[in-house]
Design a protein around this motif. Structure first.
Motif, PDB file in Angstrom:
ATOM      1  N   VAL A  34       0.866  -1.184   0.000  1.00 23.53           N
ATOM      2  CA  VAL A  34       0.000   0.000   0.000  1.00 23.53           C
ATOM      3  C   VAL A  34       0.900   1.231   0.000  1.00 23.53           C
ATOM      4  CG1 VAL A  34      -2.066  -0.923   1.117  1.00 23.53           C
ATOM      5  CG2 VAL A  34      -0.132  -0.167   2.529  1.00 23.53           C
ATOM      6  N   GLU A  35       0.316   2.347  -0.364  1.00 21.33           N
ATOM      7  CA  GLU A  35       1.057   3.604  -0.267  1.00 21.33           C
ATOM      8  C   GLU A  35       0.469   4.412   0.883  1.00 21.33           C
ATOM      9  OE1 GLU A  35       2.583   6.476  -3.548  1.00 21.33           O
ATOM     10  OE2 GLU A  35       0.615   7.217  -2.939  1.00 21.33           O
ATOM     11  N   VAL A  36       1.335   4.847   1.797  1.00 24.23           N
ATOM     12  CA  VAL A  36       0.891   5.757   2.861  1.00 24.23           C
ATOM     13  C   VAL A  36       1.632   7.072   2.652  1.00 24.23           C
ATOM     14  CG1 VAL A  36       0.850   6.179   5.345  1.00 24.23           C
ATOM     15  CG2 VAL A  36       0.308   3.907   4.467  1.00 24.23           C
ATOM     16  N   LYS A  37       0.844   8.124   2.432  1.00 26.46           N
ATOM     17  CA  LYS A  37       1.447   9.427   2.122  1.00 26.46           C
ATOM     18  C   LYS A  37       0.606  10.498   2.796  1.00 26.46           C
ATOM     19  CE  LYS A  37       2.653  11.743  -2.069  1.00 26.46           C
ATOM     20  NZ  LYS A  37       2.141  11.823  -3.397  1.00 26.46           N
ATOM     21  N   ASP A  38       1.246  11.403   3.479  1.00 21.18           N
ATOM     22  CA  ASP A  38       0.553  12.493   4.185  1.00 21.18           C
ATOM     23  C   ASP A  38      -0.594  11.948   5.052  1.00 21.18           C
ATOM     24  OD1 ASP A  38       2.248  14.149   2.706  1.00 21.18           O
ATOM     25  OD2 ASP A  38       0.803  14.286   1.061  1.00 21.18           O
ATOM     26  N   GLY A  39      -0.349  10.834   5.700  1.00 23.46           N
ATOM     27  CA  GLY A  39      -1.355  10.278   6.611  1.00 23.46           C
ATOM     28  C   GLY A  39      -2.516   9.570   5.923  1.00 23.46           C
ATOM     29  N   GLU A  40      -2.474   9.483   4.601  1.00 23.90           N
ATOM     30  CA  GLU A  40      -3.554   8.797   3.877  1.00 23.90           C
ATOM     31  C   GLU A  40      -3.031   7.479   3.321  1.00 23.90           C
ATOM     32  OE1 GLU A  40      -6.691   9.775   3.819  1.00 23.90           O
ATOM     33  OE2 GLU A  40      -6.140  11.556   4.975  1.00 23.90           O
ATOM     34  N   THR A  63       5.643  -2.653   4.717  1.00 26.03           N
ATOM     35  CA  THR A  63       4.187  -2.455   4.877  1.00 26.03           C
ATOM     36  C   THR A  63       3.830  -2.338   6.352  1.00 26.03           C
ATOM     37  OG1 THR A  63       3.823  -3.706   2.852  1.00 26.03           O
ATOM     38  CG2 THR A  63       1.904  -3.391   4.255  1.00 26.03           C
ATOM     39  N   ALA A  64       4.496  -3.097   7.229  1.00 26.83           N
ATOM     40  CA  ALA A  64       4.233  -2.999   8.671  1.00 26.83           C
ATOM     41  C   ALA A  64       4.515  -1.570   9.144  1.00 26.83           C
ATOM     42  CB  ALA A  64       5.105  -4.001   9.428  1.00 26.83           C
ATOM     43  N   ARG A  65       5.589  -0.980   8.641  1.00 24.52           N
ATOM     44  CA  ARG A  65       5.949   0.398   9.026  1.00 24.52           C
ATOM     45  C   ARG A  65       4.905   1.383   8.497  1.00 24.52           C
ATOM     46  NH1 ARG A  65       7.969   4.280   6.886  1.00 24.52           N
ATOM     47  NH2 ARG A  65       8.542   3.304   4.915  1.00 24.52           N
ATOM     48  N   GLU A  66       4.491   1.183   7.260  1.00 20.62           N
ATOM     49  CA  GLU A  66       3.519   2.104   6.653  1.00 20.62           C
ATOM     50  C   GLU A  66       2.152   2.032   7.352  1.00 20.62           C
ATOM     51  OE1 GLU A  66       5.539   1.957   2.194  1.00 20.62           O
ATOM     52  OE2 GLU A  66       4.237   0.353   2.884  1.00 20.62           O
ATOM     53  N   ILE A  67       1.720   0.809   7.657  1.00 25.15           N
ATOM     54  CA  ILE A  67       0.423   0.640   8.344  1.00 25.15           C
ATOM     55  C   ILE A  67       0.484   1.284   9.735  1.00 25.15           C
ATOM     56  CG2 ILE A  67      -1.128  -1.121   9.373  1.00 25.15           C
ATOM     57  CD1 ILE A  67      -1.369  -0.956   6.348  1.00 25.15           C
ATOM     58  N   HIS A  68       1.637   1.106  10.404  1.00 27.66           N
ATOM     59  CA  HIS A  68       1.796   1.698  11.738  1.00 27.66           C
ATOM     60  C   HIS A  68       1.679   3.228  11.655  1.00 27.66           C
ATOM     61  CE1 HIS A  68       3.190   1.985  15.879  1.00 27.66           C
ATOM     62  NE2 HIS A  68       3.933   3.014  15.485  1.00 27.66           N
ATOM     63  N   LEU A  98      -1.982   4.154  11.133  1.00 27.77           N
ATOM     64  CA  LEU A  98      -2.824   3.957  12.318  1.00 27.77           C
ATOM     65  C   LEU A  98      -2.472   4.964  13.410  1.00 27.77           C
ATOM     66  CD1 LEU A  98      -2.904   0.041  12.499  1.00 27.77           C
ATOM     67  CD2 LEU A  98      -4.825   1.560  11.942  1.00 27.77           C
ATOM     68  N   LYS A  99      -1.188   5.261  13.520  1.00 23.69           N
ATOM     69  CA  LYS A  99      -0.734   6.211  14.542  1.00 23.69           C
ATOM     70  C   LYS A  99      -1.362   7.587  14.299  1.00 23.69           C
ATOM     71  CE  LYS A  99       3.450   7.736  16.799  1.00 23.69           C
ATOM     72  NZ  LYS A  99       4.863   7.969  16.594  1.00 23.69           N
ATOM     73  N   ALA A 100      -1.391   7.972  13.037  1.00 23.09           N
ATOM     74  CA  ALA A 100      -1.965   9.281  12.686  1.00 23.09           C
ATOM     75  C   ALA A 100      -3.439   9.359  13.084  1.00 23.09           C
ATOM     76  CB  ALA A 100      -1.801   9.526  11.183  1.00 23.09           C
ATOM     77  N   ARG A 101      -4.071   8.203  13.250  1.00 18.66           N
ATOM     78  CA  ARG A 101      -5.492   8.166  13.629  1.00 18.66           C
ATOM     79  C   ARG A 101      -5.728   7.741  15.073  1.00 18.66           C
ATOM     80  NH1 ARG A 101      -4.910   8.163   8.824  1.00 18.66           N
ATOM     81  NH2 ARG A 101      -6.479   8.973   7.378  1.00 18.66           N
ATOM     82  N   PHE A 148      -0.636  -6.246  14.233  1.00 18.75           N
ATOM     83  CA  PHE A 148       0.137  -5.319  13.395  1.00 18.75           C
ATOM     84  C   PHE A 148       1.097  -4.501  14.281  1.00 18.75           C
ATOM     85  CE2 PHE A 148      -3.519  -4.859  10.009  1.00 18.75           C
ATOM     86  CZ  PHE A 148      -3.266  -6.157   9.591  1.00 18.75           C
ATOM     87  N   LYS A 149       0.596  -4.120  15.464  1.00 18.41           N
ATOM     88  CA  LYS A 149       1.422  -3.322  16.381  1.00 18.41           C
ATOM     89  C   LYS A 149       2.632  -4.131  16.855  1.00 18.41           C
ATOM     90  CE  LYS A 149       1.360  -0.900  20.796  1.00 18.41           C
ATOM     91  NZ  LYS A 149       0.660  -0.675  22.056  1.00 18.41           N
TER      92      LYS A 149
END
Ligand SMILES: NC(=O)C1=CN([C@@H]2O[C@H](COP(=O)(O)OP(=O)(O)OC[C@H]3O[C@@H](n4cnc5c(N)ncnc54)[C@H](O)[C@@H]3O)[C@@H](O)[C@H]2O)C=CC1
Ligand SMILES: O=C(CO)COP(=O)(O)O
Length: 490
Positions: free
Chosen positions: A266-272, A450-455, A458-461, A470-471
């Motif tokens: 997945v792509e995580v960018k600017d919290g999205e 991906t584990a880093r990106e998902i974290h 989720l952290k941003a939320r 995942f954590k």
């Protein structure tokens, strides 16, 4: 739905009234007994649809006695008009004037006879440049134009899938163009450019050694060159490189092409968060499906049986794209299923890699099969809950019933690279970055990233604690937490 043939073609007002449905029905019965061809010189006003009995296979037509200057081999056109007839595709291929334009021309003739439009010869000639039809993405256009396939990527999975696409393009030569181009990120291989090695050996010795590629798979060092003229684009790169390759392709590809993403990330960018099918659609403006499944590349390349899943968009275009990709990939040992769920299929592929890291930790710890099964069960639930919470329209059955879901989770937790590196992580104490270099010979690890990106997402939320597996994977991989703590909060 109507087809517009307005561009520069005033003589054919009736053409605008041909519905796609009519044409598709005509195309589905386009094989005609040769006996009908023999009577072709006689104009017919019959509306009966010529059909070929199922048992009858097409054979070459009897030689025609007469010829027309424009199409030697065709019967003369009575009173300047073509007879009502459908020409079999084998005849179109056998036409002595059989270049691409003429094949298109003949098919147009076939359709217009079928739909009872008597067109002046001059008009038909103009129709060979009928861009309004031939450049559209309609099913009609698919029937006229052969699909040109480009594989964007050439790693372990990229090369395995290029082999399948190349072989199917050869088998289904009435649908696909001969050449399947393949973008290769250029690098040195034993003193030679890898593209040159692949094109000489018909093998990718760096990423899929020992497996022959069909000769119609041609390697290009430029993504734009590989994608030139492609109507089907297959994106199969490690997820960290998609953005840069899409930037290279922006404005360079046929906007009417269909794309498919085989990327597991997945792509995580600017919290999205985004799936790559959406990134590709938004960046390149082409409709993009997703393919994912229990598909360890080396096993697929050796024709060991496996299943896979195409997730497609809703609507006619979505289905049409999926059917074309089905034809490109399905084989007796690589069985393609389809579901209308691009996000679900993509997210299964991305998130199972995080679970596979946890499964690898259990192997490294020597915890046995029960522990791994528990991790897989908990992981599948987190994958599904995460997808349903953050993506609209994801289908639960994608996770539980398709190859992209539970089956891929199982295969990756037992046989994948993520599992292997995670086991080594526990046993050696080395970082994933180092292990990727040491163990994968240039192949890329997706799960730790991906584990880093998902974290991060989720952290941003403020939702990290809602996904304890995942954590735990993130904490063990990046925060120095002991692997023995994997299950303490589950
Ligand atoms: N290998 C497998 O068994 C399967 C992999 N996948 C997924 O398919 C995707 C592609 O994986 P693989 O083909 O296995 O790749 P891979 O893991 O073999 O990665 C190596 C590829 O990355 C390319 N590369 C390296 N640096 C690059 C750069 N800066 N820019 C562009 N390309 C660069 C290399 O040239 C090579 O083609 C991944 O998302 C993976 O998760 C999906 C199913 C099975
Ligand atoms: O996606 C895969 C199998 O379906 C391959 O997984 P790995 O990247 O862990 O090898």
């Amino acid at each position: 739905m109507l087809i517009s043939a307005s561009r520069g073609y005033k003589e054919l007002p009736t053409l605008t009234a041909i519905s796609l449905d009519q044409i598709n029905r005509a195309l589905s019965s386009r094989l005609t007994p040769w006996t009908d061809l023999a009577t072709a010189a006689t104009p017919s006003t019959s509306t009966a649809r010529p059909t070929r009995p199922p048992s009858q296979s097409p054979s070459l037509p009897p030689p025609f006695q007469t010829s027309s200057p424009h199409h030697p081999g065709l019967p003369p056109s009575p009173r300047g008009r073509y007879p009502f007839i459908l020409y079999p595709s084998s005849f179109i291929r056998a036409c002595p004037n059989s270049n691409a334009t003429h094949r298109t021309h003949h098919k147009l003739v076939s359709i217009h006879r079928k739909t009872r439009f008597n067109l002046p010869r001059q008009g038909l000639r103009k129709m060979s440049t009928l861009t309004a039809i031939t450049s559209s993405t309609s099913p009609l256009a698919s029937a006229f134009k052969k699909q040109k396939v480009a594989i964007i990527g050439s790693g372990n999975w990229g090369s395995a899938i290029a082999r399948i696409a190349g072989n199917n393009a050869l088998k289904l030569s009435d649908i696909f163009e001969y050449e399947v181009s393949m973008y290769v990120y250029e690098e040195d291989f034993n003193g030679k450019p890898l593209t040159q090695v692949i094109n000489e050996l018909h093998e990718n010795p760096k990423y899929l050694p020992g497996i022959k590629l069909p000769e119609n798979v041609v390697a290009y060092p430029s993504a734009a060159k590989a994608a030139e003229g492609a109507t089907l684009l297959v994106f199969v790169l490690p997820h960290q490189f998609i953005r840069s390759v899409c930037t290279q392709l922006k404005g360079q590809i046929n906007p009417e092409a269909y794309a498919i993403s085989m990327i597991k990330g997945v792509e995580v960018k600017d919290g999205e968060i985004s799936i790559f099918a959406d990134v590709i659609e938004e960046t390149l403006g082409v409709e993009c499906a997703a393919l994912s499944g229990a598909n360890i590349a080396n096993e697929v390349a050796e024709d060991k049986f496996s299943e896979t899943t195409i997730g497609h968009r809703e609507g006619e275009k979505g289905k049409e794209a999926a059917e074309l990709f089905f034809k490109l990939f399905d084989t007796p040992t690589f069985k393609v299923g389809m579901i209308e769920d691009v996000a679900g299929v993509s997210l299964c592929g991305a998130l199972k890699n995080v679970v596979a890291i946890a499964a690898g930790f259990t192997d490294g710890l020597g915890w046995g099969d029960n522990a791994k099964a528990a991790i897989m069960r908990i992981g599948l639930l987190e994958m599904k809950r995460f997808s349903e919470e953050f993506f609209k329209g994801v289908k639960p059955e994608t996770f539980t019933e398709t190859s992209a879901g539970v089956a891929d989770l199982i295969t990756t937790c037992f046989g994948g690279r993520n599992r292997k590196c995670a086991e080594a992580f526990v046993k050696t104490g080395k970082s994933f970055e180092v292990l990727e270099k040491e163990l994968l010979n240039g192949q890329k690890l997706q799960g730790s990233e991906t584990a880093r990106e998902i974290h991060e997402f989720l952290k941003a939320r403020g939702k990290v604690d809602d996904y304890p597996l995942f954590k735990a994977v993130y904490s063990i991989a990046y925060e120095g937490i002991d692997a023995h703590d994997l299950t303490s909060k589950l």
